[in-house]
Enzyme design. Structure first.
Site, PDB file in Angstrom:
ATOM      1  N   ASP A  87       0.835  -1.205   0.000  1.00 50.72           N
ATOM      2  CA  ASP A  87       0.000   0.000   0.000  1.00 50.72           C
ATOM      3  C   ASP A  87       0.871   1.257   0.000  1.00 50.72           C
ATOM      4  OD1 ASP A  87      -2.278   1.554   0.175  1.00 50.72           O
ATOM      5  OD2 ASP A  87      -3.009   0.649   2.039  1.00 50.72           O
TER       6      ASP A  87
ATOM      7  N   ASP B  44     -10.777   2.043  -3.231  1.00 49.23           N
ATOM      8  CA  ASP B  44     -11.345   1.766  -1.910  1.00 49.23           C
ATOM      9  C   ASP B  44     -12.868   1.813  -1.963  1.00 49.23           C
ATOM     10  OD1 ASP B  44      -9.082   1.229  -0.551  1.00 49.23           O
ATOM     11  OD2 ASP B  44      -8.826   3.223   0.302  1.00 49.23           O
TER      12      ASP B  44
HETATM   13  C1  DGJ Z   1      -5.780   1.982   1.819  1.00 47.55           C
HETATM   14  C2  DGJ Z   1      -6.144   0.728   1.103  1.00 47.55           C
HETATM   15  O1  DGJ Z   1      -6.649   1.011  -0.158  1.00 47.55           O
HETATM   16  C3  DGJ Z   1      -7.148  -0.038   1.946  1.00 47.55           C
HETATM   17  O2  DGJ Z   1      -7.594  -1.170   1.248  1.00 47.55           O
HETATM   18  C4  DGJ Z   1      -6.505  -0.399   3.242  1.00 47.55           C
HETATM   19  O3  DGJ Z   1      -5.462  -1.293   3.020  1.00 47.55           O
HETATM   20  C5  DGJ Z   1      -6.018   0.847   3.955  1.00 47.55           C
HETATM   21  N1  DGJ Z   1      -5.216   1.654   3.095  1.00 47.55           N
HETATM   22  C6  DGJ Z   1      -5.244   0.478   5.189  1.00 47.55           C
HETATM   23  O4  DGJ Z   1      -4.670   1.547   5.782  1.00 47.55           O
END
Ligand code: DGJ
Length: 739
Positions: free
Chosen positions: A477, A547
């Site tokens: 990430d 997300d």
């Molecule tokens: C952003 C990601 O896109 C989410 O799926 C998740 O992993 C969060 N960060 C965690 O902080």
């Protein structure tokens, strides 16, 4: 496939299966662009090179050199010598001068495709790929520029890159170096780009091309949620099925600039490369700079053919993971299920239920390390928090493995929280400008990965965690962008190298990780889909798309993403309702159908969702297994776009042999008292007869939609009648099989 050079006429011809690209060397040794489009029979089309639009030709009339430079279709235009349109390369000498002029020096045609060092790129072998290298030189500066063009036997695309070498005695500063440029006459072009924000990535935008500059760019240190390193020029009114489309896509994950310049003679220049803003690369004697690759395509049959060219190229020549062609495990990720509030017990409870339902891998997301009880702290402290993960990581992973499931883990390797042991020990490891307080974002700083010791630290910590248990998947990430650009590592005259060096370091880290763990399934992610780009695809066969897991919002996001990326690469999960981002409630069945267009997984607490939904999971799992080969390898056709019509979305995947196809139909809004929808299908074999079935999620069976088999021709020309389902957000899967 093939690259030809006509010695006498000085014309280069590059062929892909259905397109040709021509360049010519003018009498004054400028490399000019002649043609890119449908494959031609003729090789000598030098007459189209606009060099004799006298009296400007420099060797004929030196007086008007500038007028010539300002209208010649330069293949790689330079700064400061009279081409006043946007240029592709610019330098600054020690003496502060900026003029640069490139002349043809020589060329080479080679089998296969040399890989640019340290950068992701498309690849090809000697039997399916050929490369042209054109050597250009500025005699005054002794600066060499090498333009590379690769064509593939089985993909309608050209991969281009540029290398700059300083053969001069003095240092030189490269202040701009785009990777591709193409001049054309304007065909009433429209510009298609992809834009958005967090939770709204890659929405399609189309605008007429006006005079002057237009385009997209990022200075965020990553490709970004906001804009995408992709531009396409479409002949006016081009649709999915007709019209001309030229595209450029950057195989890069940092600052970029993709632009179109419409000039005084109604010609259009299209370019793509590293964003020159904040970029300045010092080249000492005999040092070289390698610019990343751009993939170009031409389609004479609308956007759909462009899409399929990108999908084929990326599936065959960019994604190189062992998972490329094999089925990815259906995963369940605990982010939306628990956020930071989890422990061993909770995760095992989720895994137990998930494995019973057929889910194949548990992914432990953010919050398992250091003092990470929320997103204010602990990034960089990559040590398992045994208060949460009681018994340690190995115990947890072993328990999950005992259930027959794989285990995956989340990292955010590039970051450091001010409240972390790592920052307390190394406050200088964050990117910052001395004397200026660096800005926070999500309460974190970015690690200065231009420093080898920092990259090594991160790599070692990741390896230690991955080696401590049977971890088979990593979600990588990145939740903030780069600002306050300063590195302790770089002298003042190299500070302009920071952003690109940063991206190179990310590539290096991912490469090292994959070398150490060759079977690791890597999924890139950046606050959702901010680093969904071809650069990342080289390292990870799948990338988290957004997300926003709401099935309806996903239709737009996935449409924009699938415009250029294969479905097999789009991270897509079924999540709980009301959806955490938009509060919308959609049927569980619809959420499954929409996620089927991607890697397919779950993002919910399977122990807490309504029983009815839980009971549907094994059925969705079976659906995924049934249709995976088709979705993964088939040709993608768009039938209806919810983004455009506000009512419904529909797309098809057709097997390469055209024996089977799958149509996903989503009725977003129910309109009362309306006729059924007659949908003209695409991609079928006109001569083949197909039986049409509707997939029943409850029984897992395909049920006849009509007793008779129909010719592909009928289904494509006259269409298929689809009854309007009752209610909003209803979806169906329709399968077609050759009889
Ligand atoms: C952003 C990601 O896109 C989410 O799926 C998740 O992993 C969060 N960060 C965690 O902080």
């Amino acid at each position: 496939m093939g690259i030809t050079f006509l010695e006498k006429e000085k014309v280069f011809r590059l062929d892909t299966p259905n397109t040709s690209y021509y360049m010519g060397i003018s009498d004054d040794k400028y490399l000019g662009h002649i043609y890119y489009g449908k494959k031609l029979k003729e090789t000598n089309i030098r007459y189209l090179l606009r060099e004799q639009e006298a009296p400007f030709v420099p060797s004929v009339n030196g007086r008007d050199k500038l007028s010539y430079m300002d209208c010649f279709p330069m293949e790689y235009p330079t700064h400061g010598v009279g081409d006043f349109r946007e240029d592709a390369i610019a330098v600054r000498t020690k003496g502060g001068h900026t003029a640069l002029e490139l002349h043809y020096k020589g060329h080479e045609i080679i089998k296969g495709k040399p890989m640019p060092e340290g950068l992701p790129a498309t690849f090809g072998g000697e039997d399916d790929c050929e490369t042209l290298k054109v050597y250009l030189q500025d005699e005054v500066l002794s600066l060499e520029v090498v333009l590379s063009y690769s064509v593939f036997k089985d993909a309608d695309a050209i991969a281009r890159d540029v290398k700059v070498i300083n053969h001069g005695e003095e240092e030189i500063f490269l202040t701009k170096v785009y990777s591709a440029c193409m001049d054309m006459d304007n065909k009433d072009f429209e510009l298609l780009t992809l834009h958005g924000s967090w939770a709204r990535e890659r929405h399609i935008q189309r605008n007429p091309v006006g005079c002057g500059f237009q385009g997209v760019s990022s200075v965020r240190g990553e490709s970004s949620h906001q804009h995408h390193p992709f531009v396409a020029l479409l002949s006016k009114g081009a649709t999915d099925d007709c019209g001309e489309v030229y595209s450029m896509h950057f195989v890069y994950s940092g600052n970029f600039s993709g632009l179109v310049y419409r000039g005084q003679f109604d010609n259009v220049r299209m370019m793509m490369g590293i964003n020159p803003e904040d970029f300045c690369w010092k080249l000492e004697k005999e040092e070289a700079f390698q610019a990343p690759e751009v993939v170009m395509t031409y389609s004479g049959e609308g956007l759909g053919a462009m899409t399929r060219a990108h999908h084929d190229l990326y599936r065959k020549h960019l994604i190189r993971s062992p998972y490329k062609d094999c089925k990815r495990p259906i995963l369940i990720n605990n982010w939306e299920a628990t956020y930071f509030d989890f422990n061993t017990e909770k995760l095992i409870a989720i895994a137990k239920e998930a494995s019973r339902l057929g889910i194949e891998m548990l992914v432990m997301d953010d919050g398992w390390f250091g003092n990470r009880f929320d997103d204010n702290r602990a990034l960089g402290d990559w040590f398992v928090n045994e208060e949460k993960i009681k018994g340690g990581l190995k115990y947890l992973v072993d328990e999950v493995n005992k259930l027959g499931m794989k285990f995956g883990i989340w990292f955010e390797p590039e970051m450091i929280s001010p409240d972390s042991d790592l920052y307390r020990a190394h406050p200088d490891w964050a990117i910052a400008v001395p004397g200026r307080e660096a800005g926070l974002c999500r309460c974190q700083y970015v690690l200065d990965l231009t420093r080898k010791e920092i990259v090594d630290y991160v790599f070692d910590r990741m390896c230690a965690v991955l080696e401590s248990a049977n971890v088979e998947y990593v979600k990588w990430d990145m939740n903030r962008q780069l600002a306050d650009l300063g590195s302790m590592n770089l002298p003042a005259d190299r500070m302009g190298e920071l952003s690109h060096r940063y991206v190179l370091a990310v590539y290096d880290l991912q490469e090292r990780l994959l070398q150490r763990f060759p079977n690791l399934l890597l999924e890139n992610c950046s606050g959702g889909g901010a680093r969904f780009d071809p650069g990342m695809l080289y390292y990870s066969p799948q990338i988290w798309c957004s997300d926003d897991t709401d099935a309806i919002e996903r239709l737009k996001i996935q449409e924009g993403t699938a415009l250029i990326y294969p479905l097999s690469s789009m991270g897509a999960h079924v999540s709980d309702c009301p959806n955490h981002t938009v509060g919308r409630v959609t049927p569980f069945e619809t959420r499954g159908y929409v996620a089927l267009a991607g890697t397919f997984g779950y993002e919910l607490d399977v122990t807490k969702i309504p029983e009815k939904d839980r009971n549907m999971i094994p059925k969705q799992v079976a659906m995924y297994h049934k249709y995976y080969p088709l979705v993964n390898a088939g040709d993608y056709y768009r039938l209806a776009s919810y983004q455009e019509n506000g009512l419904r979305d529909a797309y098809m995947v057709v097997s390469k042999d055209k024996k089977e196809a799958l149509l996903t139909y989503v009725q977003v809004m129910m309109r009362p008292n309306c006729h059924s929808v007659i949908m003209r299908l695409k991609g079928l074999d006109a001569e083949k007869k197909y039986k049409v079935y509707r997939f029943n999620i409850e029984s897992g069976e395909e049920e006849e939609m009509m007793p008779e088999a129909l010719y592909g021709d009928t289904l494509m020309q006259a269409g298929l009648r689809i009854e309007n389902p009752w209610g909003d957000f209803r979806a169906m899967l329709i399968s077609l099989r050759e009889v």
